[in-house]
Design a protein around this motif. Structure first.
Motif, PDB file in Angstrom:
ATOM      1  N   LEU A  33       0.867  -1.182   0.000  1.00  0.00           N
ATOM      2  CA  LEU A  33       0.000   0.000   0.000  1.00  0.00           C
ATOM      3  C   LEU A  33       0.898   1.224   0.000  1.00  0.00           C
ATOM      4  CD1 LEU A  33      -2.885   1.208   0.293  1.00  0.00           C
ATOM      5  CD2 LEU A  33      -2.530   1.137   2.778  1.00  0.00           C
ATOM      6  N   GLU A  37      -2.650   6.474  -1.468  1.00  0.00           N
ATOM      7  CA  GLU A  37      -3.458   5.788  -2.474  1.00  0.00           C
ATOM      8  C   GLU A  37      -4.627   5.050  -1.841  1.00  0.00           C
ATOM      9  OE1 GLU A  37      -2.045   2.553  -4.847  1.00  0.00           O
ATOM     10  OE2 GLU A  37      -1.148   1.498  -3.150  1.00  0.00           O
ATOM     11  N   LEU A  39      -6.349   1.544  -2.308  1.00  0.00           N
ATOM     12  CA  LEU A  39      -6.140   0.236  -2.897  1.00  0.00           C
ATOM     13  C   LEU A  39      -7.332  -0.656  -2.587  1.00  0.00           C
ATOM     14  CD1 LEU A  39      -4.391  -1.994  -4.239  1.00  0.00           C
ATOM     15  CD2 LEU A  39      -3.436  -2.446  -1.957  1.00  0.00           C
ATOM     16  N   LEU A 201      -6.824   1.024   2.512  1.00  0.00           N
ATOM     17  CA  LEU A 201      -6.913  -0.337   2.018  1.00  0.00           C
ATOM     18  C   LEU A 201      -8.367  -0.761   2.142  1.00  0.00           C
ATOM     19  CD1 LEU A 201      -4.521  -3.146   1.968  1.00  0.00           C
ATOM     20  CD2 LEU A 201      -6.715  -3.700   3.008  1.00  0.00           C
ATOM     21  N   ARG A 215      -6.103   1.758  -7.455  1.00  0.00           N
ATOM     22  CA  ARG A 215      -5.489   0.509  -7.894  1.00  0.00           C
ATOM     23  C   ARG A 215      -6.279  -0.650  -7.290  1.00  0.00           C
ATOM     24  NH1 ARG A 215      -0.720  -2.329  -5.962  1.00  0.00           N
ATOM     25  NH2 ARG A 215      -0.632  -0.841  -4.248  1.00  0.00           N
ATOM     26  N   GLU A 216      -6.275  -1.775  -7.985  1.00  0.00           N
ATOM     27  CA  GLU A 216      -7.032  -2.938  -7.530  1.00  0.00           C
ATOM     28  C   GLU A 216      -6.179  -4.192  -7.645  1.00  0.00           C
ATOM     29  OE1 GLU A 216     -10.956  -5.549  -8.959  1.00  0.00           O
ATOM     30  OE2 GLU A 216     -10.752  -3.437  -9.550  1.00  0.00           O
TER      31      GLU A 216
END
Length: 236
Positions: A33, A37, A39, A201, A215-216
């Protein structure tokens, strides 16, 4: 390569394994992570998503592997230090919020600040500001049983962010909400996290929720099988 990709991870897990009874929930999962971001960790029910989040947040210890945060091995820290991190540098949001039913919305949000030693006056002022950010100003005196699901989850998010954490862990935060309430909660979380620079997260099985992430990665049978972190997984 983007600046995000060049950034040192704020949290990094390597080779996590965890067994519950006869069920092997994680089988060597690795994930990173990055600072600031969002995620999304996706996967079907039983893929190990919640177990991964619990290991990353220091709620449970993995049987194998490492979790590193700020040059500290979370999997090796004493419980007292882990509890301190969850009060100050981590925020945790669960599917059903887990608000304290006897407390008002204002007191639920102020609680982490009070536990950290802030005065009641300052705690309530900051709690009120966060309730306003999440669109529930005017609901300060409501108790959880008097709130809608969307209101309760917004209060839970305000409580998770009120201390200014570096990382927020959100476990199916919209799983108990209808689509309209879900969109409102996710829009509020994404906006506030990006505004404050908080890393998130997010565990979800909902593609619409995952779409709010930067993002994934996909978890399947306890390992990361797709997304940028799959490269980390395969290189182990």
């Amino acid at each position: 390569m983007s600046s995000t990709q060049k950034t040192v991870p704020v949290l990094a897990a390597r080779g996590l394994a965890k067994t519950h009874g006869r069920t092997q929930a994680l089988r060597g999962a690795s994930v990173e992570l990055r600072p600031g971001e969002i995620l999304a960790v996706t996967g079907t029910s039983g893929s190990g998503k919640s177990t991964l989040l619990h290991c990353l947040a220091g709620i449970v210890r993995p049987d194998e592997g490492s979790v590193v945060y700020a040059e500290q091995r979370l999997d090796q820290l004493p419980e007292q230090r882990l509890s301190e991190l969850r009060r100050t540098e981590f925020g945790v949001v669960f599917q059903f919020g887990q608000l304290i039913p006897e407390l008002t919305a204002l007191d639920n949000v102020a609680l982490p600040l009070l536990l950290a030693g802030a005065s009641r006056k300052d705690s309530h002022e900051r709690a009120g500001e966060w309730l306003e950010r999440f669109g529930v100003r005017g609901q300060e005196e409501l108790r959880p049983g008097e709130m809608s699901g969307g209101q309760a989850q917004r209060v839970s998010l305000a409580r998770a962010l009120v201390t200014g954490p570096k990382v927020v862990f959100a476990d199916e935060p919209t799983g108990a909400l209808d689509s309209l309430a879900s969109e409102g909660v996710m829009a509020a979380l994404a906006h506030t996290a990006r505004e404050s620079g908080t890393a998130v997260l997010l565990v979800t099985h909902d593609a619409q929720v995952a779409a709010y992430a930067d993002r994934e990665v996909e978890l399947r049978d306890g390992v990361v099988v797709s997304g940028a972190d799959a490269v980390v997984e395969m290189s182990r």
